[in-house]
Scaffold this motif. Sequence first.
Motif, short mmCIF file in Angstrom:
data_model
loop_
_atom_site.label_atom_id
_atom_site.label_comp_id
_atom_site.label_asym_id
_atom_site.label_seq_id
_atom_site.Cartn_x
_atom_site.Cartn_y
_atom_site.Cartn_z
N GLY A 190 0.79 -1.22 0.00
CA GLY A 190 0.00 0.00 0.00
C GLY A 190 0.82 1.28 0.00
O GLY A 190 0.27 2.37 0.02
N VAL A 191 2.15 1.17 -0.04
CA VAL A 191 3.02 2.34 -0.04
C VAL A 191 3.61 2.52 -1.43
O VAL A 191 4.16 1.59 -2.00
CB VAL A 191 4.17 2.17 0.99
N LEU A 192 3.47 3.73 -1.97
CA LEU A 192 4.06 4.08 -3.26
C LEU A 192 5.40 4.75 -3.01
O LEU A 192 5.48 5.73 -2.25
CB LEU A 192 3.15 5.02 -4.04
N VAL A 193 6.46 4.24 -3.61
CA VAL A 193 7.80 4.80 -3.47
C VAL A 193 8.25 5.30 -4.84
O VAL A 193 8.33 4.51 -5.78
CB VAL A 193 8.80 3.76 -2.92
N LEU A 194 8.52 6.60 -4.94
CA LEU A 194 9.02 7.20 -6.17
C LEU A 194 10.47 7.56 -5.97
O LEU A 194 10.82 8.23 -5.00
CB LEU A 194 8.22 8.46 -6.52
N VAL A 195 11.32 7.12 -6.88
CA VAL A 195 12.76 7.31 -6.76
C VAL A 195 13.29 8.04 -7.99
O VAL A 195 12.91 7.73 -9.11
CB VAL A 195 13.49 5.95 -6.61
N SER A 196 14.17 8.99 -7.74
CA SER A 196 14.86 9.69 -8.81
C SER A 196 16.29 9.91 -8.32
O SER A 196 16.64 10.97 -7.83
CB SER A 196 14.17 11.03 -9.11
N ALA A 197 17.10 8.86 -8.41
CA ALA A 197 18.45 8.92 -7.83
C ALA A 197 19.51 8.31 -8.74
O ALA A 197 20.55 7.86 -8.27
CB ALA A 197 18.45 8.20 -6.48
N GLY A 198 19.25 8.28 -10.02
CA GLY A 198 20.25 7.74 -10.95
C GLY A 198 20.47 6.26 -10.77
O GLY A 198 19.59 5.53 -10.30
N PHE A 199 21.65 5.81 -11.13
CA PHE A 199 21.96 4.38 -11.10
C PHE A 199 21.80 3.79 -9.70
O PHE A 199 21.25 2.70 -9.53
CB PHE A 199 23.38 4.14 -11.61
N ILE A 200 22.24 4.49 -8.69
CA ILE A 200 22.18 3.98 -7.32
C ILE A 200 20.73 3.84 -6.83
O ILE A 200 20.42 3.06 -5.94
CB ILE A 200 23.02 4.85 -6.37
N GLY A 201 19.83 4.60 -7.44
CA GLY A 201 18.42 4.52 -7.08
C GLY A 201 17.78 3.19 -7.39
O GLY A 201 16.75 2.83 -6.80
N LYS A 202 18.37 2.43 -8.30
CA LYS A 202 17.81 1.11 -8.63
C LYS A 202 17.78 0.22 -7.39
O LYS A 202 16.85 -0.56 -7.21
CB LYS A 202 18.62 0.42 -9.73
N SER A 203 18.76 0.34 -6.53
CA SER A 203 18.77 -0.47 -5.31
C SER A 203 17.66 -0.03 -4.35
O SER A 203 17.10 -0.85 -3.62
CB SER A 203 20.13 -0.42 -4.62
N PHE A 204 17.30 1.26 -4.37
CA PHE A 204 16.21 1.75 -3.53
C PHE A 204 14.87 1.18 -4.02
O PHE A 204 14.03 0.78 -3.22
CB PHE A 204 16.15 3.27 -3.53
#
Length: 75
Positions: free
Chosen positions: A32-46
């Motif tokens: 139920g939690v939406l996580v939006l990531v904008s952190a380049g290559f390292i963001g893939k792990s997030f």
Amino acid sequence: LRRDPIGSDVDALLPFEHEKYLDYIANKAGPGVLVLVSAGFIGKSFVSKAAERGSVALDIGQILAKEIGSRWGKI
């Protein structure tokens, strides 16, 4: 992870604080939690960590993040 539209509340550079971010995401993510990531290559792990915990996690990229910010002001 941020109070302002740019940057984060973590004091050091992202590569040096990677584990803190992963821990934070692991504690907040879940069904139920939406996580939006904008952190380049390292963001893939997030995105991966959030998805492991059952969240819907999307890497929206910097261009989309800028577009959202310009249309709705501070996010």
